[in-house]
Motif scaffolding. Structure first.
Motif, PDB file in Angstrom:
ATOM      1  N   LYS A 168       0.828  -1.203   0.000  1.00 51.54           N
ATOM      2  CA  LYS A 168       0.000   0.000   0.000  1.00 51.54           C
ATOM      3  C   LYS A 168       0.860   1.250   0.000  1.00 51.54           C
ATOM      4  O   LYS A 168       0.543   2.255  -0.668  1.00 51.54           O
ATOM      5  N   GLU A 171       2.236   1.618  -3.355  1.00 48.70           N
ATOM      6  CA  GLU A 171       1.150   2.121  -4.241  1.00 48.70           C
ATOM      7  C   GLU A 171       0.871   3.586  -3.956  1.00 48.70           C
ATOM      8  O   GLU A 171       0.728   4.405  -4.895  1.00 48.70           O
ATOM      9  N   ALA A 172       0.813   3.955  -2.667  1.00 48.23           N
ATOM     10  CA  ALA A 172       0.554   5.353  -2.323  1.00 48.23           C
ATOM     11  C   ALA A 172       1.708   6.233  -2.765  1.00 48.23           C
ATOM     12  O   ALA A 172       1.503   7.366  -3.236  1.00 48.23           O
ATOM     13  N   SER A 173       2.945   5.730  -2.636  1.00 42.73           N
ATOM     14  CA  SER A 173       4.110   6.507  -3.046  1.00 42.73           C
ATOM     15  C   SER A 173       4.081   6.769  -4.535  1.00 42.73           C
ATOM     16  O   SER A 173       4.351   7.894  -4.992  1.00 42.73           O
ATOM     17  N   GLN A 174       3.722   5.737  -5.272  1.00 37.72           N
ATOM     18  CA  GLN A 174       3.632   5.900  -6.719  1.00 37.72           C
ATOM     19  C   GLN A 174       2.524   6.900  -7.069  1.00 37.72           C
ATOM     20  O   GLN A 174       2.702   7.769  -7.937  1.00 37.72           O
ATOM     21  N   HIS A 175       1.399   6.780  -6.318  1.00 40.94           N
ATOM     22  CA  HIS A 175       0.280   7.699  -6.574  1.00 40.94           C
ATOM     23  C   HIS A 175       0.693   9.126  -6.272  1.00 40.94           C
ATOM     24  O   HIS A 175       0.442  10.060  -7.069  1.00 40.94           O
ATOM     25  N   TRP A 176       1.352   9.323  -5.154  1.00 40.70           N
ATOM     26  CA  TRP A 176       1.731  10.683  -4.779  1.00 40.70           C
ATOM     27  C   TRP A 176       2.850  11.209  -5.673  1.00 40.70           C
ATOM     28  O   TRP A 176       2.908  12.416  -5.946  1.00 40.70           O
ATOM     29  N   GLU A 178       3.022  10.489  -8.781  1.00 37.54           N
ATOM     30  CA  GLU A 178       2.304  10.914  -9.979  1.00 37.54           C
ATOM     31  C   GLU A 178       1.584  12.237  -9.739  1.00 37.54           C
ATOM     32  O   GLU A 178       1.606  13.144 -10.580  1.00 37.54           O
ATOM     33  N   VAL A 179       0.955  12.368  -8.582  1.00 34.60           N
ATOM     34  CA  VAL A 179       0.259  13.619  -8.244  1.00 34.60           C
ATOM     35  C   VAL A 179       1.253  14.758  -8.189  1.00 34.60           C
ATOM     36  O   VAL A 179       1.016  15.885  -8.713  1.00 34.60           O
TER      37      VAL A 179
END
Length: 201
Positions: A168, A171-176, A178-179
């Motif tokens: 998670k 996944e969150a690191s990748q999401h952030w 990207e953000v």
């Protein structure tokens, strides 16, 4: 006849002379006998005194013997009394010893019974303690097995949770990321619209 008378006269004289001689001899013998008797009496005086002394001594000895016999009889009576008293005391001591022996035997029997009871109780207690220790060991072994199983389960769950958290977080690191990249691009574009160089800011 006359010659016969004459003969008889001579014979009578001779007989008279014989009688006189015999009487004289007898008198002499009597005097000698009397002297001898007197001498014997004088000789017997010490013996008579000794006889009296012997009789007195004999009486004293008889009295002494009677006293000794009385003393002996008294000693025998005393000995008999002492023997009877000793016999009585011995019998009394034997009775007391028998009674004491019976009491000791009863006490020994009671102590033996108590000892047997204590031994049985001790054996039972030891058996119970052995069983309790065995039960404790079994319980500890079971608890150790359960603890080991729980540790393995907790470790498995922890590793699973950590893997999930890491996944998670990734996944969150990748999401952030990207953000953040999107925001950075947007800010860059806006700065460029205003004529600003993002690298100089």
């Amino acid at each position: 006849m006359p010659p016969k008378s004459k003969g008889k006269g001579k014979k009578g004289v001779k007989q008279q002379q014989k009688r006189d001689i015999a009487e004289s001899q007898t008198g002499e013998k009597c005097r000698k006998a009397a002297l001898e008797v007197d001498m014997l009496k004088e000789h017997l005086v010490p013996w008579r005194d000794m006889t009296w002394q012997a009789n007195a001594d004999n009486a004293g000895l008889k009295q002494r013997l009677w006293d000794l016999e009385k003393a002996l009889e008294q000693a025998r009576e005393d000995k008999r009394d002492i023997h009877e008293e000793m016999t009585r005391q011995c019998q009394e001591l034997q009775k007391q010893a028998a009674a004491h022996s019976q009491r000791l035997e009863a006490k020994v029997k009671t102590l033996q019974e108590q000892l047997a009871t204590r031994l049985r109780e001790s054996q039972q207690t030891q058996e119970m303690a052995t069983q309790a220790l065995a039960e404790r060991d079994r319980t500890i072994a079971q608890l150790q097995c359960r603890l080991d199983a729980m540790e393995r389960e907790y470790e498995k769950t922890l590793h699973g949770s950590l893997d999930l958290v890491l996944a998670k977080m990734a996944e969150a690191s990748q999401h952030w990321e990207e953000v953040a990249t999107t925001i950075a691009v947007e800010h860059k574009e806006r700065l460029q619209e205003f004529g600003l160089n993002p690298l100089e800011i």
